[in-house]
Motif scaffolding. Structure first.
Motif, PDB file in Angstrom:
ATOM      1  N   TYR A  63     -38.099  -9.826  27.773  1.00 29.75           N
ATOM      2  CA  TYR A  63     -38.389  -8.337  26.919  1.00 29.75           C
ATOM      3  C   TYR A  63     -37.547  -7.408  27.465  1.00 29.75           C
ATOM      4  N   GLY A 123     -52.913  -6.077  24.623  1.00 29.17           N
ATOM      5  CA  GLY A 123     -51.647  -5.478  24.286  1.00 29.17           C
ATOM      6  C   GLY A 123     -51.332  -5.928  22.602  1.00 29.17           C
ATOM      7  N   HIS A 150     -43.696   0.817  25.659  1.00 29.33           N
ATOM      8  CA  HIS A 150     -42.993  -0.688  25.941  1.00 29.33           C
ATOM      9  C   HIS A 150     -42.743  -0.982  27.779  1.00 29.33           C
ATOM     10  N   TYR A 161     -46.176  -2.935  27.914  1.00 27.03           N
ATOM     11  CA  TYR A 161     -46.345  -4.440  28.167  1.00 27.03           C
ATOM     12  C   TYR A 161     -45.301  -5.066  28.497  1.00 27.03           C
ATOM     13  N   LYS A 168     -42.441  -9.864  23.017  1.00 27.27           N
ATOM     14  CA  LYS A 168     -44.236  -9.601  22.597  1.00 27.27           C
ATOM     15  C   LYS A 168     -44.977 -10.813  23.270  1.00 27.27           C
ATOM     16  N   MET A 177     -49.630   1.785  28.107  1.00 32.92           N
ATOM     17  CA  MET A 177     -50.029   1.143  27.016  1.00 32.92           C
ATOM     18  C   MET A 177     -50.543   1.897  26.347  1.00 32.92           C
ATOM     19  N   SER A 181     -49.987  -3.243  20.121  1.00 35.14           N
ATOM     20  CA  SER A 181     -49.023  -3.761  19.445  1.00 35.14           C
ATOM     21  C   SER A 181     -49.406  -3.340  17.533  1.00 35.14           C
TER      22      SER A 181
END
Lengths: 483, 174
Positions: A329, A411, A307, A310, A392, A283, A415
């Protein structure tokens, strides 16, 4: 062959039939009609989707073909996703020069989809390895499809070299796995590992070797080096397919392998700490490097690496909710990223450039395209009411529920980093103007296939972000097959 | 048992030496011939492991068909002699370092952890002896039917891919 056995490979059989149909029909079409191969592929894939949904649904999880294929909701769900992604990609491919009028490109797309389908349902190492190769080899060719473009050739070649190397390492892991357990069946391996006298170090080594191959497919750091170069040089729709369906297929394998064969029960080692570290690295690196990119395809490549990180959070959570969030997701991500790459394809076809600065004034040149870009990028950034936001939330919730609050915090911070560079692109699109030119005299025409695909994808992103309950329960049903 | 071991050691030496010879020879034809020898010694390994069918397949398919094709391509292209390559300055120390790691690892496994090798479980049944060719076929066409079929798709697609990448479309410049 009994009906269940046939139903288990129904989508694959239909894909093969469609591929052969294209191979046979295409040469009979005149040069100017060859673009219709794209419509044929698209129509065929939609038909396969419908037929599979009606006739190919799994019941109780069963093993068929001597245990090489597992027929369950997890595999089925992923298969439908891949077929959908391939249908959208075939639309995006149609108007790409030197790609859209060649029947071979669609055949390769279908073969790769077939491989992904088998990846999602394979429950035997032999089958799994073959499926991974069946997915990869057509994609190597597709990446380097435009032979007289040096960038495309470089892209295909880099992808091939990385792919061959990582798959060799993974195969080495598979052979050790076979050596230690005496079986290639994932479910039997699970039993053998649980009762084996393999030391933790050895077991972790085997897992690491296997992870190299899968990490390459899903572009986890440190196996991500190929992604930016390959995405940049490959024909844009192919790059979109690589970053969505191919990645999702990697995750389908990952969850099956790690939750069934390497399940954390009994003596099997705890691999979550290592994967959590990889997720963090993936990430952070993806997002940080994405910020400095000036080429939109490279930006999307690093964003797709982020991504993958994530999604790994959901895997690391190692719970029912975790897998559910992974599947959810991936649905949101596939829709969003396909749209993003589709927009890039439309733009570069007309403007002949992938530079972010050339997107200035796009909102005036083509308001609808800019709108689609707004939807896709805000969803990638994780803004409500789009799919990316809900996805998310579920992933982070899964982490918190499994007492991995720190990972969820990482995370969330990531973001926020992501929002910065996605919004920077949107700023160029909406606020900047083309220098010294009237934007209205440089329109960006949308051909019909692009129009259809972008409308479907944008509405899908919005739908998943607002009416997420049915998708979530479907993801949950798929996840249940692992526990 | 000891005969097997002595045979294995000699063959292992041959296999490693020919593999190294393949890498180090500057002439592509020599490389190809070294590779043939390497394949042959590996075929004898299979014989030692009691898998004569695979040994024969190794000889006919790899040492025979594929290597002949290799040699043809090399000779047709006239690419026997490699051009001198520039050596990267950091390559040699790095290679030495990595080789040392590998040697250390092997030594560790061989000397300190020799016992767990007994943990390796042989496959439940041996299907690959020549007398049991029938069972090999049964395994291939029953349990491994689907992978077998998928291999054919993979080969078809690889062929299409190879043609796409090498053949020029009509009207394109050379």
């Amino acid at each position: 062959m009994n009906p269940t056995t046939f139903a288990a490979i129904l989508p694959e059989v239909l894909l093969l039939v469609l591929g052969i149909l294209i191979l046979v029909v295409e040469p009979f079409w005149k040069e100017k009609d060859r673009r219709n191969t794209g419509w044929l592929t698209f129509g065929g894939l939609l038909a396969i989707l419908v037929v599979s949904l009606l006739a190919g649904r799994p019941g109780e999880p069963t093993s068929v073909f001597g245990g090489t294929i597992r027929f369950d909701w997890l595999g089925f769900f992923f298969k439908m996703l891949f077929i959908f992604a391939a249908a959208m990609t075939s639309l995006f491919m149609m108007d790409v020069e030197k790609l859209g009028r060649r029947g071979e490109s669609y055949l390769l797309l279908l073969a790769s989809t077939l491989g992904m389908n088998l990846m999602a349902s394979a429950s035997d190492l032999v089958m799994l390895y073959l499926a991974i190769e069946t997915t990869s080899i057509p994609l190597y060719v597709l990446s380097g499809f435009i032979v007289d473009d040096e960038k495309s050739t470089e892209s295909g070649f880099k992808y091939l070299l990385f792919g061959a190397m990582t798959s060799a390492v993974m195969l080495y892991g598979f052979s050790l796995l076979f050596g230690f357990t005496g079986t290639t069946n994932l479910y039997e391996i699970a039993a053998a590992v649980a009762g084996a006298q393999v030391s933790t170090v050895t077991a972790l080594g085997v897992i690491a070797l296997v992870l190299v191959g899968i990490g390459f497919k899903v572009s986890l750091v440190p196996f991500h080096f190929w992604a930016p170069d390959t995405y940049e040089g490959a024909p844009t729709p192919v790059a979109g397919f690589l970053s969505t369906a191919s990645k999702a297929a990697g995750f389908a394998v990952l969850v099956r392998l790690f939750f069934i064969a390497f399940a954390k029960n009994g003596l099997a080692p705890d691999w979550t700490t290592g994967l959590a570290a990889l997720a963090t690295l993936t990430m952070t690196l993806g997002n940080l490097v994405a910020m400095t990119q000036t080429n939109i395809k490279r930006l999307l490549a690093y964003s797709s690496i982020a991504h993958a990180g994530y999604v790994m959070i959901g895997v690391v959570a190692f719970s029912n909710l975790g897998v559910t969030s992974v599947v959810f997701y991936l649905i949101a991500y596939i829709l969003t990223n396909l749209a993003a790459f589709g927009i890039v394809a439309v733009f570069s076809r007309v403007a002949g450039s992938d530079k972010i600065s050339d997107y200035a004034g796009l909102s005036r040149r083509s308001p609808w395209l800019a709108m689609a870009m707004l939807v896709a990028f805000l969803s990638l950034a994780g803004m409500p009411p789009f799919g990316g936001f809900v996805a998310k939330v579920f992933v982070f919730a899964a982490a918190v529920k499994s007492d991995l609050v720190w990972l969820a915090v990482v995370g969330v911070i990531n973001s926020i980093l992501g929002v910065y560079y996605y919004l920077t692109v949107l700023k160029v699109v909406y606020l900047y103007r083309m220098e010294g030119e009237a934007e209205e005299s440089h329109p960006i025409p949308l051909t019909r296939p692009y129009g259809i695909a972008l409308v479907v994808l944008s509405l899908g992103v919005l739908l998943i972000g607002t009416l997420f309950a049915p998708w979530f329960s479907a993801s949950g049903a798929a996840a249940l097959n692992l526990f | 048992m000891t005969v097997d071991l002595i045979l294995f050691l000699i063959l292992a030496l041959v296999a490693v030496a020919t593999a190294a010879g393949m890498l180090f020879s500057r002439n592509a034809v020599y490389s190809a011939l070294f590779l043939v020898l390497n394949f042959a010694s590996i075929a004898v390994f299979y014989l030692l492991l009691g898998a004569p069918f695979i040994a024969m397949a190794q000889i006919t398919v790899y040492a025979g068909a594929i290597m002949v094709l290799f040699l043809f391509v090399i000779m047709l292209l006239g690419a026997e002699q490699l051009a001198p390559i520039k050596v990267l300055p950091w390559q040699r120390p790095l290679a030495i370092g990595l080789a040392a790691v590998l040697v250390a690892e092997t030594a560790y496994l061989l000397i300190l952890r020799a016992k767990p090798a007994a943990d390796i479980i042989p496959p439940a049944e041996t299907v690959n002896t020549l007398g049991e060719l029938q069972r090999l076929g049964m395994a291939l066409f029953n349990q491994y039917l689907l992978p077998f079929e998928v291999t054919s798709i993979l080969l078809l697609v690889a062929m299409v891919g190879a043609i796409v990448l090498t053949k020029r479309e009509k009207g394109e410049r050379e």
